[in-house]
Design a protein around this motif. Structure first.
Motif, PDB file in Angstrom:
ATOM      1  N   PRO A   1      -9.495  29.344 -32.814  1.00 28.08           N
ATOM      2  CA  PRO A   1     -10.094  28.134 -32.252  1.00 28.08           C
ATOM      3  C   PRO A   1     -10.935  27.372 -33.269  1.00 28.08           C
ATOM      4  O   PRO A   1     -11.788  27.949 -33.927  1.00 28.08           O
TER       5      PRO A   1
ATOM      6  N   PRO B   1     -24.575  28.889 -36.839  1.00 26.35           N
ATOM      7  CA  PRO B   1     -23.360  28.756 -36.039  1.00 26.35           C
ATOM      8  C   PRO B   1     -22.109  28.583 -36.904  1.00 26.35           C
ATOM      9  O   PRO B   1     -21.049  29.130 -36.595  1.00 26.35           O
ATOM     10  N   LEU B   2     -22.229  27.841 -38.014  1.00 19.40           N
ATOM     11  CA  LEU B   2     -21.080  27.660 -38.906  1.00 19.40           C
ATOM     12  C   LEU B   2     -20.650  28.991 -39.493  1.00 19.40           C
ATOM     13  O   LEU B   2     -19.474  29.307 -39.633  1.00 19.40           O
TER      14      LEU B   2
ATOM     15  N   LYS C   1     -13.044  23.409 -34.124  1.00 17.16           N
ATOM     16  CA  LYS C   1     -13.786  22.393 -33.383  1.00 17.16           C
ATOM     17  C   LYS C   1     -13.148  21.039 -33.607  1.00 17.16           C
ATOM     18  O   LYS C   1     -13.525  20.316 -34.505  1.00 17.16           O
TER      19      LYS C   1
ATOM     20  N   ASN D   1     -19.017  31.240 -36.765  1.00 14.52           N
ATOM     21  CA  ASN D   1     -17.724  30.693 -36.421  1.00 14.52           C
ATOM     22  C   ASN D   1     -16.697  31.000 -37.513  1.00 14.52           C
ATOM     23  O   ASN D   1     -15.582  31.447 -37.242  1.00 14.52           O
TER      24      ASN D   1
ATOM     25  N   SER E   1     -18.376  29.670 -29.924  1.00 10.14           N
ATOM     26  CA  SER E   1     -17.310  28.784 -30.379  1.00 10.14           C
ATOM     27  C   SER E   1     -15.965  29.478 -30.518  1.00 10.14           C
ATOM     28  O   SER E   1     -14.959  28.828 -30.719  1.00 10.14           O
TER      29      SER E   1
ATOM     30  N   THR F   1     -11.229  27.453 -27.624  1.00  5.01           N
ATOM     31  CA  THR F   1     -10.785  28.422 -26.629  1.00  5.01           C
ATOM     32  C   THR F   1     -10.949  27.832 -25.235  1.00  5.01           C
ATOM     33  O   THR F   1     -11.958  27.211 -24.940  1.00  5.01           O
TER      34      THR F   1
END
Lengths: 323, 501
Positions: free
Chosen positions: A185, B444-445, A187, B448, B186, A162
């Motif tokens: 979005p 975090p994974l 990575k 996300n 993220s 983003t």
């Protein structure tokens, strides 16, 4: 008489708090290696292209250029630390990724791109493009747009994050074409490629991380975002050709801390201007799909000011501002 | 026989003296950076990347790949001997490996780690060779929904990681989750918990946290205990695993290899998660789960096999799709491109020399590692006899260099020191650290992928149940949780019943 003049100048400089050593430096600059801060991890495409650049530039500068990787904060940590701690003597310079202009308007940063840097020269930009699976029904970018028009919000497209140029670009396209689509979005290119290959998203907007899969025929490249067609995919039209007035390639350049002596800037710039014509650098750009976008000091300053204004406007338009 | 032709082509490349030399250099450096705490394969590979510019692509990639799988061998050594993971994937190895060393069984622990690594590494290469393209195509079926459910499954094994208080383990896991929140979120790029520090915009690094919690804290803990160490160093029994050890390790090695192989292919999975999952799996299927955390050899064999298999299978998406599943593979991708080679579906067709040369070199490299590591066991065990006043300053030095070298950031050293003090306090108070690390990696994974899945489904949670892989993961997680919690509940009910009656 000359000597008196010099003293007067030195006195004036001292009065304004500018280091007295600077003019003397300028005549002999550089007398020691120059550090180039690369705000990305070692081994990435930006790092490797800049290493080739340093290679090409040190020949013309007469001093070694040492690469220092300071990754972090979307490529702004390196420039931010330089702005905060380095002397403006020309021995510490940094790559200025486009995020330097954008991040301050998205979140709180320790630097202000309008006044904390001395811009030296513009170098290159990346190659961006939109890909879909080759077995998808969309043969051209226009067909994708038409589908999006008929099915608002149904197209899900992947980006490397983003607030990246890819996200912003796709939303600008949507605005101009009067369509609505949804960003997902990811990575980086590894994830976007996997998501498109697995059919989890309909399209991906990314820099050339899709290269292998486009060349193998798994993906279809619908459009590139540069000012002209790319050398590697000359059959693929640009957005401008398709009637969408958008050129996006996240151009980057080199800057130092604020208050650098113009003479030092001149010496650095002249070496860089020669470096961007060196075959070793052009070869690196070809490998990493970056296109030369050289700008001299005055033009790069102007360009930076424009980019900052645009970033401010886009961040506000897209509602990316967070505090 | 295509395969035989290809392999002979590959060995033809890999057995060239110059490539053999670079292969050896790679695995040797890899072992070294694996052993040294803090200095991981990423730092070593990025430092050595420019060196490969002047040699052939084959030699360059062979060396860089060697550093990576070599470091997986070396990482267990430090974990077993001094209770400090040599790199992040060997966090789990500290749990039982170091306990074995304390019981004088450092030799068998190191032996099973080295031989297990060899077996798993070799199996992964066989897999890479036989089914790479098919497997890579299958792996991309994992979308956000599948990942989320896989992470749920991952987190549900938390209960198997702790051998103390479940409440304390959950507290640590929550702490890990919160740490994982730090940085730009993220999905919407909103800054969270950054306290306006730019160093925190990308979040807190895994390596500084791990080195602080395990490395620095271990040193602090040991400063208090002057004598115990010399005592356990004196009763070193046997250097190689016994028949009994083998019997206990065989199945864990096989399971760990398969698990690691599968997780290594998935982008974002990799060696760290594979080793944690393998440990939990072994504890779950073990007939003597109470031995885990007290020197169970299965707790070393499984995770070590898993992280090596994951290191091997990580090459599959890179070589067959041009998709690097982790940071190390991303670095290798850069190395390929510098040499004008684009990894991807066309690599096998356009550069068969390179593709099969790398595969063959990995066989050779694994054999080199075994030869290199087995005789070293005797030497490593002697490390236990090095006095603390010499060993600790050295470890501290390597931790600092290693953590600094990741991003040339002094801030990371502060993070490590802070977590060192924190880790010390937690250990004193009986809080285990492994759940924190697992939650920090998975959290975090999980967030996300949850949010991505919901964007894709336009907000409908049914996406997690409609997709078969996702559903299977969720059911398995439920079963795991149930089987861990129910006995505890029943026992409690019984004690309550006893008390009331």
């Amino acid at each position: 008489m000359d000597r008196l003049k010099l003293y007067a100048i030195l006195g004036a400089l001292a009065l304004f708090g500018i280091p007295i050593g600077a003019p003397a430096h300028a005549q002999t600059f550089p007398t020691k290696p120059v550090t180039l801060i690369v705000p990305w991890p070692a081994g990435g495409s930006s790092d490797l292209a800049l290493r080739a650049f340093a290679d090409a530039a040190q020949k013309h500068l007469g001093q070694q250029i040492i690469i220092e990787n300071r990754p972090g904060a979307s490529g702004t940590l390196g420039p931010a630390q330089m702005a905060a701690t380095s002397k403006p003597d020309g021995y510490t310079i940094a790559q200025m990724p486009i995020t330097v202009f954008r991040l301050p308007y998205m979140t709180k940063t320790t630097f202000d791109p309008t006044k904390d840097f001395t811009y030296v020269a513009g170098l290159t930009g990346y190659t961006f493009g939109v890909v879909v699976q080759s077995k998808s029904p969309w043969k051209t970018f226009k067909e994708l747009i038409d589908y999006a028009k008929a099915n608002p919000g149904k197209i899900k497209y992947g980006t490397p994050g983003t607030g990246t140029s890819l996200h912003i670009g796709m939303e600008q396209i949507a605005k101009q074409a009067g369509v609505r689509w949804t960003q997902v979005p990811f990575k980086g290119a590894a994830e976007t490629n996997a998501a498109l290959l697995g059919g989890h998203v309909d399209a991906v907007a990314d820099s050339t991380g899709w290269r292998a899969l486009v060349d193998s025929g798994d993906f279809r490249l619908l459009a590139t975002w540069g000012g002209a067609r790319t050398k590697n995919w000359p059959d693929v039209p640009t957005l401008t050709e398709l009637g969408i007035p958008l050129v996006a390639n996240s151009p980057y350049g080199i800057a130092g801390p604020k208050g650098m002596d113009p003479k030092v800037v001149q010496i650095l710039h002249d070496a860089f201007a020669k470096a961007v014509r060196e075959p070793v650098y052009l070869e690196a750009l070809r490998k990493f799909d970056q296109e030369l976008a050289y700008l001299n000091t005055a033009d790069y300053e102007k360009h930076a000011a424009e980019q900052i204004e645009e970033a401010k406007r886009l961040v506000a338009d897209l509602g990316l501002k967070t505090n | 026989m295509d395969l035989i032709d290809n392999l002979s082509l590959g060995f033809g490349v890999a057995l060239q003296p110059i490539n053999l030399l670079y292969c050896f250099l790679g695995v040797f450096i890899g072992t070294l950076v694996g052993v040294l705490p803090g200095i991981g394969p990423v730092a070593a590979m990025s430092l050595l990347l420019p060196v490969t510019f002047t040699i052939t692509p084959e030699a360059g990639i062979i060396m860089l790949a060697g550093i990576y799988y070599g470091s997986m061998y070396g990482g267990s050594t430090t974990a077993i001997l001094v209770n400090i993971p040599g790199e992040a994937a060997s966090v789990v190895t500290t749990l039982d490996g170091h306990q074995m060393a304390r019981q004088g069984r450092a030799g068998p622990a190191l032996g099973i780690a080295a031989i297990g690594s060899f077996i798993a590494g070799t199996l992964a290469i066989v897999g890479l060779m036989l089914i790479a393209p098919t497997l890579a195509r299958f792996a991309v079926k994992f979308g956000p929904a599948e990942y989320f459910s896989l992470m749920v499954l991952g987190l549900s094994i938390l209960t198997y990681l702790s051998h103390g208080s479940l409440l304390k383990a959950l507290i640590m896991a929550c702490f890990g989750l919160i740490l994982g929140l730090v940085g730009l979120d993220s999905i919407s790029a909103v800054a969270r918990l950054t306290f306006d520090r730019m160093e925190l915009v990308d979040g807190v690094g895994l390596v500084p946290i791990v080195m602080g919690l395990f490395g620095i804290a271990e040193i602090l803990i040991n400063l208090e205990q002057r004598l115990t160490r010399e005592m356990f160093a004196e009763r070193i029994k046997g250097l190689l695993p016994s028949r009994q050890d083998w019997a206990e390790s065989a199945a864990p090695l096989a399971r760990g290899s398969v698990l690691g192989f599968i997780l290594g292919i998935l982008p974002g999975g990799g060696a760290v998660i594979a080793s944690f999952l393998s440990y939990a799996l072994e504890k779950r299927v073990s007939k003597t789960p109470e031995k885990f955390g007290k020197g169970a050899i299965a707790g070393v064999a499984g995770p070590e096999a898993a992280n090596n298999a994951a290191a091997g299978s990580g090459f599959i998406p890179l070589l067959t799709l041009g998709i690097p599943p982790n940071v190390v593979m991303a670095l290798l991708l850069g190395a390929f491109i510098v040499h004008n080679v684009q990894p991807g579906p066309l690599l096998m067709v356009q550069n068969p020399n390179l593709f099969w040369g790398i595969v063959a070199s990995m066989y050779i490299g694994n054999i080199m590692l075994l030869i290199l590591n087995l005789p070293l066991i005797g030497l490593w065990v002697q490390v236990l006899k090095v006095p603390y006043r010499i060993l600790f300053p050295l470890i501290l030095l390597f931790c600092i260099i290693g953590v600094y070298s990741i991003a040339n950031a002094v801030f990371d050293i502060y993070v490590m020191i802070a977590f060192g003090v924190l880790g010390y306090l937690m250990r004193k108070l009986g809080y285990e650290l492994a759940p924190l690390v697992l939650a920090f990696v998975l959290g975090p994974l999980m967030e996300n992928n949850l949010r991505k899945a919901l964007i894709l489904s336009d907000g409908s949670f049914s996406i997690f149940l409609e997709r078969p892989i996702s559903l299977a993961c969720l059911i398995l997680a439920l079963v795991l949780l149930g089987s861990a919690v129910l006995p505890a509940l029943r026992a409690r009910r019984e004690t309550i019943a006893l008390e009331t009656s």
